[in-house]
Design an enzyme around this catalytic site. Structure first.
Site, PDB file in Angstrom:
ATOM      1  N   GLU A   1      42.666  63.817  36.781  1.00  0.00           N
ATOM      2  CA  GLU A   1      44.288  64.092  36.065  1.00  0.00           C
ATOM      3  C   GLU A   1      44.238  64.783  34.873  1.00  0.00           C
ATOM      4  O   GLU A   1      45.176  65.772  34.598  1.00  0.00           O
ATOM      5  CB  GLU A   1      44.664  62.689  35.572  1.00  0.00           C
ATOM      6  CG  GLU A   1      45.155  61.621  36.701  1.00  0.00           C
ATOM      7  CD  GLU A   1      46.460  62.116  37.045  1.00  0.00           C
ATOM      8  OE1 GLU A   1      47.252  63.077  36.715  1.00  0.00           O
ATOM      9  OE2 GLU A   1      46.965  61.209  38.211  1.00  0.00           O
TER      10      GLU A   1
ATOM     11  N   SER B   1      41.790  -1.362  32.873  1.00  0.00           N
ATOM     12  CA  SER B   1      40.752  -1.668  32.001  1.00  0.00           C
ATOM     13  C   SER B   1      39.907  -0.771  31.202  1.00  0.00           C
ATOM     14  O   SER B   1      39.115  -1.114  30.304  1.00  0.00           O
ATOM     15  CB  SER B   1      39.620  -2.663  32.526  1.00  0.00           C
ATOM     16  OG  SER B   1      40.321  -3.401  33.398  1.00  0.00           O
TER      17      SER B   1
END
Length: 778
Positions: free
Chosen positions: A84, A344
């Protein structure tokens, strides 16, 4: 301002206008770039502690756009700049030579074939998202130069890589590398980096599912350029050409999906580096999947687990449920963050609180007999009563009746405050709402909070401050006030290591088996099964059941959650047990039979270590001194023994209701002998009501035909051959022998019950009877 005024005063009008325009343009240039370039939503991304992706949630605009990265991998950087913008490192946002070259190419071709934009200009275009025109290109050029003043080249490149389109709904390098190649960007090959470098150039035209040949050719041309410049070797070039372009986007990892969903709620659109160890997480998930297949045969559909490192408070495995992506009911419910009935699982905390305050000792005998407290009649899981059980054994065996007696002694408000103080459960209602059922599952709590409470017990024993477990790696430990005492925790953990393990073997005989303190819980109706285990290194919490709350007969903590928990411990590094305490406990003489502090008449005594507050607890009251005939068949008073020789002996005596059940399990227990005829009168009442106990309220349901149910009265008598005569509301009803049970109908209101045995001993109680209007339990 004064200096500016002096300068302008010396200028001519024309120069003043030029200067003003210059200042306006300069200010406009300085402030032309928005403070925030991108006003977009981002995907929520979650990684493990080593940066490996666990999962992600798509952004609000349905784009896979990962949060901006700080750096760009070197391979992609080279490929991008070569393709690019080769002069990216040297220009100031625009490259005049590139613009001239692009203009020349466009005139020659008669159409736009090159834009001449630098990476910086492309970044501006991405941020503005405007229609491409010559005017827009001019604006982009100006903003690009301004951007070069604001950001470093490294930052510009990172912003571009984070927001460049890569085809479809994939935006940004990190999202693209995972969607196309199922790996992070820093692990891409040269061929993969080159593929992604050419994609943003024309993401709509070049795509994995169309124009694949054009994409391949473009990639290969870039690779050839890299090879010709000596950036990559011939070997790398040849191997890169052999790599295929992916056929289609791949699914992102879905490890710890419930954690990803949870962090998406609290950290939407951010990158969260979690404390999870992906290797351990995957193995735990595999364990849960295997057990899930087996539990599904019993229609138990949901399973969850959490593993926490004790020293760091960091969660290393988080499985909120199983089969996240399937259509199994409740599979997307995160059980770790959901309120469930505790069963429990809270019992060790009551034991710990009472030990700390000296209200009980580890082996203190607790009553295990039928109870009825204002209509509340707890039952043990096996529906049996043993008369009396040591406290530590009652906790390890999870016996309900003794623990209700413990809570009754400690008081519900105190235990309620203890739970709130330790953030064990939210408890949104006042303590009176829960009552004594608080210890049996009457409250709800989260698996994460329960596991955190056990974590703090382990940290207390290791000399560390209390804290809250962390899910994010770089977050400091959220410290909490230490409320557990080391000595009490030591005794609690020693008690719950004695629980028989699911594999039905004596783990103590196997050197390879590590010591684990663990507790299970099963909620009422078999709706929730819990198992929490603790070692000096780890806490593991497991829940099994149905997220819908549907109960199943085989759903118990020991049978379903317990085996899963031990399987998880098997994949974690083992550790030595906690170091013995020397400063936190004190020596005391304890009655071997009652578990209380040594009393005046206790013969069998053990010297053991207890919490210092335990020295204030009640001494043994179950041993008395009695005079016996030489054959020990009768008790006698010294005053009536005359010349007959007697012997004085200390005797272990439990209350009649206790002893009635206790001697069935303890054949060594011998009842107190009777007095020799004419030589004394028993001051101990030989009988005691088992049900109902005095001054209680009883609710009687109606039968299907509308009639009121009978009530069964039960009495314990220390003498097997005794006959008991029953009177109700001053009216004789019947007599019983051997087993003293009587079923009768009682009117609504207060009723008086009186019993008289054949020796004239009398016992009375009063109960309030209320008849239920219907039997609807819901």
């Amino acid at each position: 301002m004064k200096l500016t005024y002096i300068i302008l005063k010396r200028f001519s009008v024309k120069k003043r206008i030029y200067f003003s325009v210059f200042v306006i343009l300069l200010v406009s240039y300085i402030f032309c770039l928005p403070r925030r370039l991108f006003n977009v939503s981002y995907s929520t991304v979650v990684t493990d502690r080593n940066g490996e992706l666990l999962g992600a949630v798509i952004a609000d605009d349905e784009q896979w756009r990962f949060p901006p990265c700080d750096t760009v991998p070197e391979k992609f950087k080279i490929c991008l700049m070569e393709f690019e913008d080769r002069h990216f490192e040297s220009h100031w946002g625009i490259n005049p030579l590139s613009i001239v070259r692009a203009l020349s190419q466009n005139i020659k071709e008669g159409r736009v074939v090159s834009g001449g934009s630098t990476i910086t200009m492309q970044l501006v275009r991405l941020s503005r998202n405007k229609r491409r025109t010559l005017y827009e290109k001019f604006i982009e050029a100006i903003l690009a130069t301004r951007m070069e003043f604001r950001y470093s080249k490294k930052k510009i490149l990172a912003l571009y890589a984070s927001h460049a389109p890569f085809g479809g709904n994939v935006v940004g390098l990190d999202a693209a590398s995972w969607r196309y190649f199922a790996r992070p960007a820093n692990k891409l090959s040269w061929a993969e980096s080159a593929t992604l470098a050419v994609l943003p150039n024309a993401p709509a035209m070049l795509h994995l599912s169309k124009n694949r040949q054009a994409l391949l050719e473009k990639r290969n041309r870039l690779l050839k350029k890299l090879f010709s410049k000596g950036i990559i070797s011939e070997t790398d070039y040849d191997l890169s050409l052999c790599e295929n372009i992916p056929d289609e986007p791949v699914t992102l990892p879905q490890t710890a999906p419930h954690l990803v969903a949870y962090l998406h709620k609290i950290q939407n659109g951010k990158l969260s580096v979690s404390t999870i160890d992906k290797n351990i997480q995957t193995r735990v998930e595999n364990i849960l999947e295997r057990w899930h297949s087996e539990l599904m045969q019993s229609d138990i559909r949901n399973l969850a687990a959490i593993a926490i490192d004790v020293k760091s408070c960091q969660v290393i495995a988080y499985c909120g449920n199983v089969q996240f992506g399937s259509d199994i009911p409740g599979n997307q419910v995160d059980i770790i963050q959901s309120e469930r009935s505790t069963g429990s699982i809270l019992k060790p905390f009551l034991f710990c609180a009472m030990l700390q305050e000296g209200e009980i000792l580890p082996k203190t005998l607790l009553p295990d007999i039928p109870l009825n407290i204002n209509g509340f009649s707890p039952q043990n899981f096996n529906l049996q009563f043993e008369g009396a059980v040591p406290a530590a054994e009652a906790v390890s065996r999870s016996l309900n009746v003794p623990l209700v007696s413990m809570l009754r002694k400690y008081s519900v408000p105190k235990f309620y405050n203890f739970l709130k103080q330790n953030r064990i459960t939210d408890l949104p209602h006042p303590s009176s709402y829960y009552g004594l059922s608080l210890i049996l599952g009457g409250a709800e709590a989260k698996l994460g909070d329960i596991s955190n409470a056990y974590l703090n017990m382990a940290r207390t024993l290791s000399g560390l401050e209390n804290g809250h477990y962390s899910l994010l790696l770089h977050k400091d430990i959220e410290k909490e006030k230490n409320t557990f005492q080391q000595g009490a925790v030591w005794q609690v953990f020693n008690a719950i290591t004695e629980l028989n393990r699911p594999e039905q073997i004596d783990w103590k005989t196997l050197p390879s088996m590590q010591k684990i303190a663990w507790k299970t819980g099963t909620s009422y109706g078999f709706r929730d099964a819990w198992a929490i285990g603790v070692t000096p290194k780890y806490v593991v919490g497991v829940w099994a059941g149905n997220a819908s709350g549907e109960g199943k007969p085989n759903l118990t903590g020991a049978k379903t959650a317990g085996p899963v928990m031990f399987n998880i411990f098997d994949i974690l590094p083992s550790s030595e047990w906690f170091k013995p305490l020397t400063d936190e406990l004190v020596e005391a003489e304890i009655c071997r039979q009652s578990g209380h502090l040594k009393g005046r008449f206790c013969d069998d005594v053990d010297t053991v270590m207890i919490c210092s507050n335990g020295l204030k607890s009640e001494p043994c009251r179950y041993h008395i001194s009695v005079n016996l005939t030489l054959d020990k068949q009768f008790r006698v008073y010294e005053s009536c023994a005359d010349n007959e020789n007697t012997v004085r002996q200390n005797w272990f005596v439990l209350p009649p209701a206790w002893s009635w059940f206790y001697k069935q399990y303890h054949p060594e227990y011998i009842s107190l002998p009777n007095f020799k005829p004419g030589c004394g009168e028993d001051s101990f009442l030989p009988m005691q009501f088992i049900y109902p106990q005095g001054n209680t309220q009883v609710y009687l349901p109606r039968q299907l035909d509308g009639s009121v149910s009978d009530i069964t009265l039960e009495l314990a008598h220390s003498k097997r051959d005794a006959t008991v005569f029953w009177h109700i509301n001053n009216e004789y009803i019947a007599s019983t022998a051997d087993f003293h049970k009587l079923s009768v109908k009682l009117p609504e209101g207060r009723n008086s019950i009186t019993v008289v045995d054949n020796e004239g001993n009398t016992l009375s109680c009063q109960i309030d009877v209320e008849q239920k209007k219907n039997n609807n339990l819901y």
